[in-house]
Design a protein around this motif. Structure first.
Motif, PDB file in Angstrom:
ATOM      1  N   GLU A 197      49.973 -29.357 -45.394  1.00  0.00           N
ATOM      2  CA  GLU A 197      49.203 -29.689 -46.598  1.00  0.00           C
ATOM      3  C   GLU A 197      50.025 -30.468 -47.622  1.00  0.00           C
ATOM      4  O   GLU A 197      49.514 -31.445 -48.207  1.00  0.00           O
ATOM      5  N   PRO A 198      51.306 -30.108 -47.889  1.00  0.00           N
ATOM      6  CA  PRO A 198      52.076 -30.904 -48.851  1.00  0.00           C
ATOM      7  C   PRO A 198      52.277 -32.353 -48.416  1.00  0.00           C
ATOM      8  O   PRO A 198      52.556 -33.221 -49.248  1.00  0.00           O
ATOM      9  N   ALA A 199      52.108 -32.619 -47.113  1.00  0.00           N
ATOM     10  CA  ALA A 199      52.267 -33.986 -46.615  1.00  0.00           C
ATOM     11  C   ALA A 199      51.018 -34.829 -46.843  1.00  0.00           C
ATOM     12  O   ALA A 199      51.006 -36.021 -46.521  1.00  0.00           O
ATOM     13  N   GLY A 200      49.979 -34.218 -47.406  1.00  0.00           N
ATOM     14  CA  GLY A 200      48.775 -34.972 -47.730  1.00  0.00           C
ATOM     15  C   GLY A 200      47.593 -34.717 -46.827  1.00  0.00           C
ATOM     16  O   GLY A 200      46.530 -35.323 -47.014  1.00  0.00           O
ATOM     17  N   LEU A 201      47.740 -33.822 -45.851  1.00  0.00           N
ATOM     18  CA  LEU A 201      46.627 -33.507 -44.952  1.00  0.00           C
ATOM     19  C   LEU A 201      45.756 -32.441 -45.602  1.00  0.00           C
ATOM     20  O   LEU A 201      46.042 -31.247 -45.539  1.00  0.00           O
ATOM     21  N   GLU A 202      44.676 -32.857 -46.256  1.00  0.00           N
ATOM     22  CA  GLU A 202      43.841 -31.942 -47.020  1.00  0.00           C
ATOM     23  C   GLU A 202      43.158 -30.904 -46.129  1.00  0.00           C
ATOM     24  O   GLU A 202      42.978 -29.756 -46.532  1.00  0.00           O
ATOM     25  N   LEU A 203      42.792 -31.293 -44.919  1.00  0.00           N
ATOM     26  CA  LEU A 203      42.117 -30.368 -44.016  1.00  0.00           C
ATOM     27  C   LEU A 203      43.021 -29.194 -43.627  1.00  0.00           C
ATOM     28  O   LEU A 203      42.537 -28.123 -43.265  1.00  0.00           O
ATOM     29  N   ALA A 204      44.330 -29.396 -43.760  1.00  0.00           N
ATOM     30  CA  ALA A 204      45.277 -28.345 -43.387  1.00  0.00           C
ATOM     31  C   ALA A 204      45.074 -27.089 -44.224  1.00  0.00           C
ATOM     32  O   ALA A 204      45.188 -25.970 -43.715  1.00  0.00           O
ATOM     33  N   GLY A 205      44.761 -27.258 -45.502  1.00  0.00           N
ATOM     34  CA  GLY A 205      44.538 -26.108 -46.370  1.00  0.00           C
ATOM     35  C   GLY A 205      43.335 -25.291 -45.938  1.00  0.00           C
ATOM     36  O   GLY A 205      43.374 -24.053 -45.954  1.00  0.00           O
ATOM     37  N   THR A 206      42.268 -25.980 -45.538  1.00  0.00           N
ATOM     38  CA  THR A 206      41.066 -25.275 -45.085  1.00  0.00           C
ATOM     39  C   THR A 206      41.321 -24.528 -43.793  1.00  0.00           C
ATOM     40  O   THR A 206      40.918 -23.362 -43.634  1.00  0.00           O
ATOM     41  N   ILE A 207      41.990 -25.185 -42.853  1.00  0.00           N
ATOM     42  CA  ILE A 207      42.306 -24.542 -41.575  1.00  0.00           C
ATOM     43  C   ILE A 207      43.187 -23.320 -41.800  1.00  0.00           C
ATOM     44  O   ILE A 207      42.983 -22.252 -41.206  1.00  0.00           O
ATOM     45  N   ASN A 208      44.168 -23.464 -42.679  1.00  0.00           N
ATOM     46  CA  ASN A 208      45.068 -22.357 -42.981  1.00  0.00           C
ATOM     47  C   ASN A 208      44.318 -21.178 -43.591  1.00  0.00           C
ATOM     48  O   ASN A 208      44.530 -20.023 -43.202  1.00  0.00           O
ATOM     49  N   ALA A 209      43.436 -21.451 -44.554  1.00  0.00           N
ATOM     50  CA  ALA A 209      42.695 -20.382 -45.226  1.00  0.00           C
ATOM     51  C   ALA A 209      41.790 -19.633 -44.242  1.00  0.00           C
ATOM     52  O   ALA A 209      41.737 -18.395 -44.243  1.00  0.00           O
ATOM     53  N   LEU A 210      41.080 -20.377 -43.391  1.00  0.00           N
ATOM     54  CA  LEU A 210      40.206 -19.744 -42.405  1.00  0.00           C
ATOM     55  C   LEU A 210      41.016 -18.948 -41.375  1.00  0.00           C
ATOM     56  O   LEU A 210      40.604 -17.862 -40.952  1.00  0.00           O
TER      57      LEU A 210
END
Length: 244
Positions: A197-210
């Motif tokens: 996510e810090p690298a700019g991949l916004e979808l990473a935050g959603t995947i991580n949360a789920l």
């Protein structure tokens, strides 16, 4: 096979710890709009925090304790999964599990102890612009270092490694079933995606949360299995090559 009493103790913690964590996280979403609030300006975060009062601080404190309880969970899981053909990966898993509990605790600690002081200083009626700027700077510094760096980045890394190695070791024991092992490995990878996510991949935050939500459920299922299944039939299986 570990004694039934040990498995029941470990199983109870595996149910209570993620359940407490999930309840606290849900309350933070309701009371504090967490984690979306962290994307708002510092003034909005501190104002919302101050409005939550002592109840919000109490929720953060309980969440911090639930993170700390990951430390004994990691130690007990090692004892439950240990066999005569013990694996080096299990020792590494325990180290990362203890680290996961510690870094997440350090990341959360700022909320019940530091942020109340910063919010009070920032929102004081007689606060000068310099005082507000100083409070905001301290908040942002701790948010990036203790929150994003220690709590999140190191937390994602250590939690995913621990979960992956624990799930691998579960494949050796018929007590759990292979489906628990494979699903645990999949969730570990989902948690690790948050590192991007810090690298700019916004979808990473959603995947991580789920993945974290499903991971909490997975831990509770593992706990129930430990308590309910007696596991008298001890493995006549050879250790999996990938878990050596």
């Amino acid at each position: 096979m570990a004694p039934l009493s040990l498995r029941r103790l470990t199983g109870t913690l595996l149910i209570l710890v993620p359940l407490t964590f999930t309840i606290c996280f849900t309350l933070l979403q309701m009371l504090f709009e967490y984690p979306d609030i962290l994307r708002q300006p510092t003034a909005d975060v501190l104002t919302k925090f101050q409005a939550g009062g002592n109840g919000l601080i109490a929720v953060w404190y309980v969440l911090t304790l639930s993170a700390l309880l990951l430390v004994p969970v990691a130690v007990l899981m090692r004892r439950v999964l240990a066999t005569d053909a013990d694996s080096a990966s299990l020792s590494v898993a325990t180290a990362f599990g203890v680290l996961a509990g510690l870094v997440q605790t350090l990341g959360f600690l700022r909320w019940p102890f530091l942020v109340p002081h910063l919010a009070q200083a920032y929102l004081a009626p007689d606060a000068s612009e310099a005082q507000r700027a100083a409070a905001a700077m301290v908040f942002e510094a701790f948010h990036r270092y203790a929150g994003m760096g220690v709590g999140e980045h190191l937390g994602y890394l250590s939690t995913s490694v621990w979960s992956l190695l624990i799930a691998l070791n579960m494949l050796r024991l018929p007590l759990f079933g292979r489906w628990l092992g494979w699903s645990g490995m999949l969730l570990a990878l989902g948690i690790a995606v948050g590192l991007l996510e810090p690298a700019g991949l916004e979808l990473a935050g959603t995947i991580n949360a789920l993945s974290y939500l499903a991971w909490a459920i997975w831990l509770m299922v593992v706990g129930v299995v430990m308590i309910v299944r007696r596991g008298e039939s001890v493995p006549a299986l050879r250790p999996s090559p990938i878990a050596r």
